[in-house]
Structures are given as C-alpha cells and as structure tokens.
Design an enzyme around this catalytic site. Structure first.
Site, PDB file in Angstrom:
ATOM      1  N   ASN A   8      71.985  40.663 -18.160  1.00  0.00           N
ATOM      2  CA  ASN A   8      70.575  40.307 -18.330  1.00  0.00           C
ATOM      3  C   ASN A   8      69.805  41.017 -17.221  1.00  0.00           C
ATOM      4  O   ASN A   8      69.868  40.614 -16.066  1.00  0.00           O
ATOM      5  CB  ASN A   8      70.385  38.783 -18.226  1.00  0.00           C
ATOM      6  CG  ASN A   8      68.920  38.403 -18.316  1.00  0.00           C
ATOM      7  OD1 ASN A   8      68.074  39.215 -18.732  1.00  0.00           O
ATOM      8  ND2 ASN A   8      68.588  37.178 -17.926  1.00  0.00           N
ATOM      9  N   TRP A   9      69.140  42.086 -17.611  1.00  0.00           N
ATOM     10  CA  TRP A   9      68.413  42.874 -16.605  1.00  0.00           C
ATOM     11  C   TRP A   9      67.147  42.175 -16.122  1.00  0.00           C
ATOM     12  O   TRP A   9      66.539  42.616 -15.158  1.00  0.00           O
ATOM     13  CB  TRP A   9      68.040  44.244 -17.191  1.00  0.00           C
ATOM     14  CG  TRP A   9      69.190  45.200 -17.349  1.00  0.00           C
ATOM     15  CD1 TRP A   9      70.489  44.998 -16.960  1.00  0.00           C
ATOM     16  CD2 TRP A   9      69.139  46.511 -17.915  1.00  0.00           C
ATOM     17  NE1 TRP A   9      71.243  46.098 -17.261  1.00  0.00           N
ATOM     18  CE2 TRP A   9      70.440  47.047 -17.850  1.00  0.00           C
ATOM     19  CE3 TRP A   9      68.124  47.290 -18.485  1.00  0.00           C
ATOM     20  CZ2 TRP A   9      70.749  48.327 -18.322  1.00  0.00           C
ATOM     21  CZ3 TRP A   9      68.424  48.562 -18.962  1.00  0.00           C
ATOM     22  CH2 TRP A   9      69.736  49.072 -18.873  1.00  0.00           C
ATOM     23  N   LYS A  10      66.728  41.149 -16.823  1.00  0.00           N
ATOM     24  CA  LYS A  10      65.459  40.472 -16.503  1.00  0.00           C
ATOM     25  C   LYS A  10      64.343  41.533 -16.459  1.00  0.00           C
ATOM     26  O   LYS A  10      64.379  42.480 -17.223  1.00  0.00           O
ATOM     27  CB  LYS A  10      65.558  39.689 -15.198  1.00  0.00           C
ATOM     28  CG  LYS A  10      66.786  38.792 -15.155  1.00  0.00           C
ATOM     29  CD  LYS A  10      66.714  37.781 -14.071  1.00  0.00           C
ATOM     30  CE  LYS A  10      68.060  37.082 -13.969  1.00  0.00           C
ATOM     31  NZ  LYS A  10      67.998  35.797 -13.318  1.00  0.00           N
ATOM     32  N   HIS A  94      66.224  31.071 -22.121  1.00  0.00           N
ATOM     33  CA  HIS A  94      66.618  31.318 -20.727  1.00  0.00           C
ATOM     34  C   HIS A  94      65.784  30.405 -19.817  1.00  0.00           C
ATOM     35  O   HIS A  94      64.602  30.175 -20.075  1.00  0.00           O
ATOM     36  CB  HIS A  94      66.404  32.788 -20.364  1.00  0.00           C
ATOM     37  CG  HIS A  94      67.037  33.153 -19.058  1.00  0.00           C
ATOM     38  ND1 HIS A  94      66.456  32.863 -17.853  1.00  0.00           N
ATOM     39  CD2 HIS A  94      68.221  33.754 -18.772  1.00  0.00           C
ATOM     40  CE1 HIS A  94      67.253  33.275 -16.874  1.00  0.00           C
ATOM     41  NE2 HIS A  94      68.334  33.815 -17.408  1.00  0.00           N
ATOM     42  N   GLU A  96      64.352  30.854 -17.110  1.00  0.00           N
ATOM     43  CA  GLU A  96      63.108  31.435 -16.580  1.00  0.00           C
ATOM     44  C   GLU A  96      61.997  31.381 -17.626  1.00  0.00           C
ATOM     45  O   GLU A  96      60.828  31.214 -17.292  1.00  0.00           O
ATOM     46  CB  GLU A  96      63.372  32.869 -16.089  1.00  0.00           C
ATOM     47  CG  GLU A  96      64.167  32.868 -14.793  1.00  0.00           C
ATOM     48  CD  GLU A  96      65.064  34.066 -14.580  1.00  0.00           C
ATOM     49  OE1 GLU A  96      64.840  35.109 -15.218  1.00  0.00           O
ATOM     50  OE2 GLU A  96      66.013  33.953 -13.773  1.00  0.00           O
ATOM     51  N   GLU A 166      74.037  27.918 -18.546  1.00  0.00           N
ATOM     52  CA  GLU A 166      73.539  28.475 -17.290  1.00  0.00           C
ATOM     53  C   GLU A 166      72.937  27.354 -16.443  1.00  0.00           C
ATOM     54  O   GLU A 166      71.759  27.017 -16.619  1.00  0.00           O
ATOM     55  CB  GLU A 166      72.464  29.523 -17.582  1.00  0.00           C
ATOM     56  CG  GLU A 166      72.943  30.681 -18.413  1.00  0.00           C
ATOM     57  CD  GLU A 166      72.211  31.952 -18.056  1.00  0.00           C
ATOM     58  OE1 GLU A 166      72.871  32.889 -17.625  1.00  0.00           O
ATOM     59  OE2 GLU A 166      70.971  31.983 -18.170  1.00  0.00           O
ATOM     60  N   GLY A 172      70.666  33.215  -9.937  1.00  0.00           N
ATOM     61  CA  GLY A 172      70.008  34.042  -8.928  1.00  0.00           C
ATOM     62  C   GLY A 172      70.051  33.431  -7.536  1.00  0.00           C
ATOM     63  O   GLY A 172      69.365  33.892  -6.630  1.00  0.00           O
ATOM     64  N   SER A 212      75.098  33.467 -11.179  1.00  0.00           N
ATOM     65  CA  SER A 212      75.693  34.169 -10.034  1.00  0.00           C
ATOM     66  C   SER A 212      77.127  34.639 -10.280  1.00  0.00           C
ATOM     67  O   SER A 212      77.964  34.608  -9.373  1.00  0.00           O
ATOM     68  CB  SER A 212      75.608  33.309  -8.765  1.00  0.00           C
ATOM     69  OG  SER A 212      74.253  33.032  -8.459  1.00  0.00           O
ATOM     70  N   GLY A 233      73.170  38.210 -14.543  1.00  0.00           N
ATOM     71  CA  GLY A 233      71.893  38.788 -14.124  1.00  0.00           C
ATOM     72  C   GLY A 233      72.101  39.859 -13.068  1.00  0.00           C
ATOM     73  O   GLY A 233      72.387  41.023 -13.369  1.00  0.00           O
ATOM     74  N   GLY A 234      71.994  39.460 -11.806  1.00  0.00           N
ATOM     75  CA  GLY A 234      72.028  40.400 -10.681  1.00  0.00           C
ATOM     76  C   GLY A 234      73.145  41.426 -10.748  1.00  0.00           C
ATOM     77  O   GLY A 234      72.923  42.619 -10.544  1.00  0.00           O
TER      78      GLY A 234
HETATM   79  C1  PEP Z   1      70.800  35.173 -15.722  1.00  0.00           C
HETATM   80  O1  PEP Z   1      69.873  35.938 -15.577  1.00  0.00           O
HETATM   81  O2  PEP Z   1      70.980  34.645 -16.815  1.00  0.00           O
HETATM   82  C2  PEP Z   1      71.687  34.917 -14.575  1.00  0.00           C
HETATM   83  C3  PEP Z   1      72.725  34.128 -14.746  1.00  0.00           C
HETATM   84  O3  PEP Z   1      71.379  35.530 -13.392  1.00  0.00           O
HETATM   85  P1  PEP Z   1      72.349  35.706 -12.099  1.00  0.00           P
HETATM   86  O4  PEP Z   1      73.659  36.215 -12.612  1.00  0.00           O
HETATM   87  O5  PEP Z   1      71.643  36.676 -11.233  1.00  0.00           O
HETATM   88  O6  PEP Z   1      72.499  34.341 -11.494  1.00  0.00           O
END
Ligand code: PEP
Length: 253
Positions: A8-10, A94, A96, A166, A172, A212, A233-234
């Site tokens: 997930n590049w966000k 999601h 966010e 999640e 994040g 994470s 994500g990251g």
């Molecule tokens: C996400 O964006 O869904 C996510 C889990 O981010 P991260 O891996 O950065 O926690």
C-alpha cells in the site's frame, strides 16, 4: 492458499518513481515462477501501469473508489474508471479513509457493492483502535465492522473479497501485533465468517495482516496458520524491502 504480498503505497510515489518501481519488480520477476500473489495498492495515477504489470504477475489495486457509479462528484474516481485501467483490486475501508475522510461502515458497504458490481475485487480492511484493544473489545469491534461492511454481500460475492486485519495502533507506528495476536484475531474473523456465511466462505476467504510488517517480522507473521499474507505500507515503498517480503512469503507457501 497462496500467500498474498499486498503493498500500500498510500500517497507516495510520483509517476516516474512508480514506473521505476514496477519495471524493477518486473525485472526481478523475470524467469521466476512465484507461488505467492503480488498486489500493489497505488495512487490512481499509477493504475494504467496495470496493463503491462499483470503479465508479469503484478496486480494493481486502487486505494479507494467512490460509492457512486458516476455523475457530479468532483474529484472522485468511480469503480468503473478503476476497472477500465486494467486494475483488478481496490482497497476499501482502510483506517486512514475511515479516520480522515469519513468512510463509515455504511459508506464502505456501498463502495464494496459498487466495486463488485464493476468487477473489482475489494480488499476490505478492518481493525480496532488502541483504546478498544485496551478495553478488550477488539473482537467485538472487528465483528461489527465485518457485519456492516459485508451487509447484503452474498456467499458467491465473498469469493471476490480479501479481508485485511489492520489494528489501527500498529499502522505506520512501528508497533506490530505479535504473531499470536494476529493469529487470534484472524481465527476469530474466520469463525465469524462461518457464522455470517458458512464454513466454505470462512476457509476460502484470504485474510491478510497489516500493521508495520517488515522483512524483520514477516516470516513469523506469514507463518501463522490463519494469516494468508500481508497488507504492507512503509515496507512496500522500497523495491528491495518489497522483494525481501516476497522471498519470505515464498518460504511459507
Ligand atoms: C497500511 O498502510 O495498510 C499499513 C499497514 O501500513 P504500515 O505497514 O506502514 O504500518
């Protein structure tokens, strides 16, 4: 079930950066016959890259779509538009989107229906916030999100849906659920799917863990019996760490 490695590049990556990432990934995949399934959740501008990417086994997902089919909704992107790019998936619900853009369970349910109607496969995210976990209410919260988000979705439509657990406190933040915490919730989600639908749906629905995930902790998480992969994500923003995650996933399929 094959392990799914979903990035997930966000709101990251310019068009040239996205192109470079995907062509680098295509290069890495050349001559390989992966068992795991690769999905990248990308900003809308990158979706047309789907056309070349899917031949290499890279499937793209939008990170949202409108609950409306078309019309006077300036700035919105419909499920049909996403589908027309060649993208196969759309991330919906999601945290966010729930937190910053007012996506309620009911809106998410509308979006899931619209996405399915247009032939997209939703990656439906659920998860509790820290306070809810501290109060021991995490399973109740996630069950309610499932019931509302999947309202009026048929068992046949469930075949098109991926669920992503999640925990919001782990997104994040660098804080990850322990593999056991993830497994407990995934088992609980599967059990709830068997109550809402049947055993077949419960067993066949992929459930990803997100929060994470990185190369250092992925092996243990991917190895849990009810975890079918990750929404990342990251660690999906750098090609080398995404590739490391793919290689760890390959060890578990
Ligand atoms: C996400 O964006 O869904 C996510 C889990 O981010 P991260 O891996 O950065 O926690």
């Amino acid at each position: 079930m094959n392990t799914i490695v979903a990035g997930n590049w966000k709101m990251n990556m310019t068009l040239p950066e996205g192109r470079d990432f995907i062509s680098g990934l295509q290069e890495y995949l050349q001559g390989k016959n992966l068992k795991s399934q690769l999905i990248l959740g990308v900003p809308f501008i990158h979706l047309p890259l789907s056309l070349g990417a899917s031949e290499a086994g890279i499937y793209l997902a939008a990170q949202n779509c409108s609950e409306h089919s078309s019309g006077a909704y300036t700035g919105e992107t419909s499920a049909q538009m996403v589908q027309s790019t060649g993208a196969e998936y759309v991330i919906l619900g999601h945290s966010e989107r729930r937190q910053y853009f007012g996506d309620t369970d009911e809106v998410i349910n509308q979006k899931i229906k619209e996405a399915l109607q247009q032939g997209l496969k939703p990656i439906f995210c659920v998860g509790e916030v820290l306070e809810e976990r501290q109060q021991g209410r995490q399973e109740k919260v996630v069950h309610t999100q499932l019931e509302r988000g999947l309202a009026a979705i048929s068992p046949a439509q469930m075949e098109q849906i991926i669920i992503a657990y999640e925990p919001v406190w782990a997104i994040g933040t660098g804080e990850t659920a322990t593999p056991q915490q993830a497994e407990t919730m995934h088992w609980s989600i599967r059990k709830h799917l068997s109550e809402l639908y049947d055993l077949h749906v419960a067993e066949k629905t992929p459930i990803l863990y997100g929060g994470s995930v990185k190369p250092e902790n992925a092996r243990e998480i991917f190895g849990m019996p009810n975890v079918n992969g990750g929404l990342i994500g990251g660690a999906s923003l750098k090609l080398d760490s995404y590739i490391q995650l793919i290689e760890l996933a390959e060890e578990t399929v």
